[in-house]
Design an enzyme around this catalytic site. Structure first.
Site, PDB file in Angstrom:
ATOM      1  N   ASP A   1      12.405  70.758  17.668  1.00 14.48           N
ATOM      2  CA  ASP A   1      11.497  70.396  18.771  1.00 14.48           C
ATOM      3  C   ASP A   1      10.726  69.104  18.471  1.00 14.48           C
ATOM      4  O   ASP A   1       9.487  69.089  18.495  1.00 14.48           O
ATOM      5  CB  ASP A   1      10.508  71.527  19.051  1.00 14.48           C
ATOM      6  CG  ASP A   1      11.184  72.837  19.380  1.00 14.48           C
ATOM      7  OD1 ASP A   1      12.230  72.814  20.041  1.00 14.48           O
ATOM      8  OD2 ASP A   1      10.670  73.892  18.960  1.00 14.48           O
TER       9      ASP A   1
ATOM     10  N   GLU B   1      13.230  75.969  29.228  1.00 11.04           N
ATOM     11  CA  GLU B   1      11.985  75.703  28.505  1.00 11.04           C
ATOM     12  C   GLU B   1      11.926  74.239  28.087  1.00 11.04           C
ATOM     13  O   GLU B   1      12.754  73.432  28.499  1.00 11.04           O
ATOM     14  CB  GLU B   1      11.865  76.629  27.291  1.00 11.04           C
ATOM     15  CG  GLU B   1      13.025  76.559  26.324  1.00 11.04           C
ATOM     16  CD  GLU B   1      12.988  77.670  25.277  1.00 11.04           C
ATOM     17  OE1 GLU B   1      12.076  78.512  25.323  1.00 11.04           O
ATOM     18  OE2 GLU B   1      13.881  77.684  24.407  1.00 11.04           O
TER      19      GLU B   1
END
Length: 325
Positions: free
Chosen positions: A39, A209
Site C-alpha cells: 500500500d 478498496e
C-alpha cells in the site's frame, strides 16, 4: 517488390503518424534499495520523494528518495504504537498500521492512517500532523477522526486526501462494506464534520478498496478520476488485486468507467492486473497531477513478497489514463 522513393517516403511518414497516435503503455521505473512495500502512498516535496506504507507491527512506515528510483527505509512514525490503537488492533499487535495517506497542506504535514484487523469492520482512521511539513518530522497525533463498527455503512480504512477544484479538502476512504466513500474535511484541522459521507463506488462481487482521487483538466473540463483496487489482497502470489479507474465531473460522483458503467454498480476500467510473475497489483496512489503512480504487486518467484512499482501515467487524447503495465 521495390517502391518508388516518393511513395516509400509517404508510407514511412504515414506509419510514423499512426504510431504517434497510439498511446504508449508506460513501463514501470527501474527501482533499487528498499523496494519491499505494501500500500505505498507516494508524495513529492521540492527535493525529496516520499513513500508511506502499511506495516505489520511498526507504526507508519516511511521511505524516501532523492530521485524517485533509489529508495531508503526511514524511521517509522509512532514505531511503538499509541495507546488508543489497542482498541482496534488484534491482541498480538501493538503498532500495525494500514494504508497511510500522507502529504502537505498549507505548510502542514499530515498523515491519515488506518487501524483495524483483517476482515473486521471495527476500524479507525487516525490523523497525525507535523508543523513545518513532512521533512520536519514533528509528528503530533490528533487521534481517531473517523471510526466504524459492525453494522455501519462503511469501513474506516484506506484514507486518501484530495483537494477539489474550488480548494475544499476531502477525504476518500472505505473498503468492502459498501465500498468507497468520500467526505469533506475542515480546512483548519483536516477532520471531517459529523455526517456528509457519500458512497462513490461499490462492487458486491469482487470487493473494492484503496480509493484514490486525482483531478485533471481535459479540454476545458475538470474531471475527477477515482482509482481503486478490486479483488483480494494479502494472499501473496494468490492475490487477485487489480487496479481500476472511473471518472466524474463532480468530486462526490457519480463515477463511471470508460464503458459508462457506474462505479456504484461494479464498474471500473482495468489499468493493471496480474502478470506471469508479479501478481495482484493494487494499493495504488498517485501524485496530485496524475503524472506518476505507485503500487505494489506480489512476486511469485519470491514467496509472494510484496514489491514496490512506480511508473509514469500516460493519458490518452480521450482523457483516460492508459494501462500502467
Amino acid at each position: 517488390m521495390f517502391l518508388p522513393l516518393k511513395r516509400l517516403a509517404r508510407l514511412i511518414a504515414g506509419c510514423a503518424l499512426a504510431a504517434a497516435l497510439v498511446p504508449a503503455q508506460a513501463a514501470p521505473w527501474t527501482l533499487t534499495g528498499a523496494i519491499g512495500t505494501h500500500d505505498p502512498h507516494i508524495y513529492k516535496t521540492s527535493s525529496t520523494w516520499w513513500l508511506f506504507e502499511t506495516t505489520d507491527n511498526g507504526g507508519i512506515g516511511v521511505k524516501y528518495s532523492s530521485n524517485g528510483t533509489a529508495w531508503t527505509q526511514g524511521g517509522p512514525i509512532f514505531s511503538g504504537g499509541l495507546a488508543w490503537w489497542k482498541t482496534y488492533l488484534p491482541t498480538d499487535k501493538t503498532a500495525m498500521v494500514w494504508a497511510p495517506g500522507c502529504g502537505e497542506y498549507n505548510g502542514l504535514g499530515y498523515c491519515y492512517y488506518a487501524i483495524s484487523s483483517f476482515g473486521s469492520q471495527k476500524s479507525a482512521i487516525g490523523l497525525t500532523t507535523s508543523a513545518g511539513g513532512i521533512a520536519a518530522g514533528q509528528w503530533v497525533d490528533q487521534g481517531a477522526i473517523l471510526t466504524s463498527k459492525s453494522g455501519d455503512g462503511y469501513n474506516a480504512i484506506d484514507p486518501a486526501f484530495v483537494l477539489a477544484a474550488n480548494g475544499d479538502p476531502y477525504l476518500v476512504f472505505g473498503s468492502f462494506w459498501n465500498g468507497i466513500h468520500i467526505t469533506r474535511v475542515s480546512k483548519v484541522n483536516l477532520k471531517p464534520p459529523t455526517g456528509g459521507i457519500v458512497n462513490i463506488a461499490r462492487d458486491t462481487v469482487n470487493g473494492i478498496e484503496n480509493g484514490f482521487v486525482v483531478k485533471k483538466a481535459i479540454n476545458g473540463t475538470t474531471w475527477y478520476y477515482l482509482f481503486a483496487s478490486k479483488g483480494a489482497c494479502c494472499k501473496g502470489a494468490n492475490s487477485t488485486y487489480r487496479i481500476v479507474v472511473g471518472r466524474s465531473t463532480s468530486i462526490t460522483g457519480p463515477y463511471s468507467d470508460k464503458a459508462s458503467v457506474a462505479m456504484m454498480s461494479g464498474g471500473g476500467t482495468v489499468l493493471a492486473s496480474s502478470g506471469s510473475r508479479f501478481k495482484g497489483p493494487g494499493g495504488q496512489s498517485l501524485l496530485a497531477d496524475g503524472s506518476v503512480m505507485a503500487w505494489h504487486a506480489y512476486d511469485a518467484q519470491n514467496n509472494g513478497a510484496p514489491v514496490l512499482f512506480i511508473g509514469n501515467v500516460t493519458w490518452g487524447a480521450d482523457g483516460w489514463p492508459q494501462a500502467v503495465w
